[in-house]
Design a protein around this motif. Structure first.
Motif, PDB file in Angstrom:
ATOM      1  N   PHE A  35       0.828  -1.457   0.020  1.00  0.00           N
ATOM      2  CA  PHE A  35      -0.224  -0.331   0.012  1.00  0.00           C
ATOM      3  C   PHE A  35       1.009   1.386  -0.280  1.00  0.00           C
ATOM      4  N   ALA A  36       2.014   1.120   0.829  1.00  0.00           N
ATOM      5  CA  ALA A  36       2.910   2.364   0.351  1.00  0.00           C
ATOM      6  C   ALA A  36       4.504   2.068   0.657  1.00  0.00           C
ATOM      7  N   PRO A  37       5.264   2.354   0.258  1.00  0.00           N
ATOM      8  CA  PRO A  37       7.080   2.306   0.086  1.00  0.00           C
ATOM      9  C   PRO A  37       7.076   2.474   1.235  1.00  0.00           C
ATOM     10  N   LEU A  38       7.950   0.840   1.549  1.00  0.00           N
ATOM     11  CA  LEU A  38       8.459   1.572   3.165  1.00  0.00           C
ATOM     12  C   LEU A  38      10.009   1.195   3.475  1.00  0.00           C
ATOM     13  N   ASP A  39      10.740   1.925   4.175  1.00  0.00           N
ATOM     14  CA  ASP A  39      11.833   2.080   3.726  1.00  0.00           C
ATOM     15  C   ASP A  39      12.856   0.756   4.846  1.00  0.00           C
ATOM     16  N   ALA A  40      13.590   0.887   5.017  1.00  0.00           N
ATOM     17  CA  ALA A  40      13.964  -0.730   6.089  1.00  0.00           C
ATOM     18  C   ALA A  40      14.276   0.097   7.416  1.00  0.00           C
ATOM     19  N   GLN A  41      14.221   1.069   7.838  1.00  0.00           N
ATOM     20  CA  GLN A  41      13.616   1.488   9.932  1.00  0.00           C
ATOM     21  C   GLN A  41      11.967   1.433   9.390  1.00  0.00           C
ATOM     22  N   ASP A  42      11.786   1.836   8.347  1.00  0.00           N
ATOM     23  CA  ASP A  42       9.784   1.383   8.856  1.00  0.00           C
ATOM     24  C   ASP A  42       9.738  -0.489   9.103  1.00  0.00           C
ATOM     25  N   ARG A  43      10.668  -1.225   8.312  1.00  0.00           N
ATOM     26  CA  ARG A  43      10.522  -2.135   8.360  1.00  0.00           C
ATOM     27  C   ARG A  43      11.242  -2.843   9.682  1.00  0.00           C
ATOM     28  N   ALA A  44      11.837  -2.671   9.939  1.00  0.00           N
ATOM     29  CA  ALA A  44      12.420  -3.339  11.417  1.00  0.00           C
ATOM     30  C   ALA A  44      11.936  -2.387  12.911  1.00  0.00           C
ATOM     31  N   ALA A  45      11.016  -1.449  12.645  1.00  0.00           N
ATOM     32  CA  ALA A  45       9.966  -0.726  13.321  1.00  0.00           C
ATOM     33  C   ALA A  45       9.113  -2.390  12.966  1.00  0.00           C
ATOM     34  N   LEU A  46       8.011  -2.923  12.109  1.00  0.00           N
ATOM     35  CA  LEU A  46       7.173  -3.558  11.971  1.00  0.00           C
ATOM     36  C   LEU A  46       7.695  -4.738  12.923  1.00  0.00           C
TER      37      LEU A  46
END
Length: 255
Positions: A35-46
């Motif tokens: 749904f939206a581009p996620l960066d490495a920090q976003d993925r780490a938070a998830l």
């Protein structure tokens, strides 16, 4: 004919972390990344949310009907549902929560849910406390955007479920649901060669589609007889995707 997994005595809660299970590439990250581009920090938070994941047994109520949830509910494995319950005990399933799905309405709006959230199968579920969840959204705007778009997709799915009950025959309802599940599970990497897990009982499907359990069995048998699907245990394979989509009128405008 589908059977109730509880009756077999072999329905086990999934293990918390299977070998090679990478939290950064979990179902939630895959779904939101669509749904939206996620960066490495976003993925780490998830991935950090996996610390909240716990195994939950079948038919466990995660949020009571008409209560205000103080946590977000995220399904990492298994099937859960949103359901309306009457005092008589009758139930209408109004939505499925499959791997990668999240319910945060009570957390965001401090408003009681008009339905219950309950597991249909053994699940891996994260209950993320309000403060931690709001902090996640505040620090990661791309995740917040992806969740907003995911809610729009969820609304579109709800509209199709309403149309199922009001406009489609029993066979068409089932075909549409099977197409929907193939689409949703496919986005999180859980469909292989047209096959996916369908660990639901005929009662679950009946309470979803507004049919009797007997009618559900007849519809599944008809789809198998027409070689549109095969069903072995709780593993479904779509044999003729184009024909099944045509029967369901599951097109580009469908969720």
């Amino acid at each position: 004919m589908m059977t109730d997994p509880a009756a077999t005595g072999i329905a086990h809660v999934p293990r918390l972390a299977a070998p090679g299970w990478d939290g950064a590439d979990c179902a939630l990250a895959r779904r939101l990344g669509g749904f939206a581009p996620l960066d490495a920090q976003d993925r780490a938070a998830l991935a950090g949310l996996i610390g909240y994941v716990r195994p939950v047994g079948r038919h466990t109520v995660l949020v009571e009907q008409d209560s205000v949830a103080d946590h977000a509910v995220i399904v990492f494995a298994g099937f859960a549902s949103r359901g309306k319950h009457r005092a008589s005990g009758r139930r209408q399933i109004v939505a499925y929560l499959v791997p990668g799905d999240l319910c945060d309405r009570g957390v965001l709006h401090d408003h009681p849910l008009g339905h219950a959230i309950e597991t249909l199968t053994p699940c891996l579920v994260a209950r993320v406390p309000r403060a931690a969840y709001l902090d996640l959204l505040g620090r990661h705007p791309r995740i917040a955007l992806a969740l907003q778009r995911a809610r729009l997709a969820e609304e579109a799915t709800v509209h199709e479920w309403v149309a199922n009950i009001g406009m489609r025959s029993g066979t068409e309802r089932m075909a549409h649901l099977l197409c929907e599940l193939m689409e949703r599970l496919g986005t999180v990497g859980q469909v292989t060669d047209g096959q996916y897990a369908l660990p639901l009982t005929q009662t679950d499907l009946a309470d979803t589609l507004g049919l009797s359990s007997v009618h559900v069995n007849r519809v599944l048998q008809a789809l198998r007889r027409d070689r549109l699907i095969s069903l072995c245990g709780h593993r479904l394979r779509v044999l003729a995707p184009r024909r099944l989509r045509e029967l369901a009128e599951f097109g580009a405008g469908s969720p």
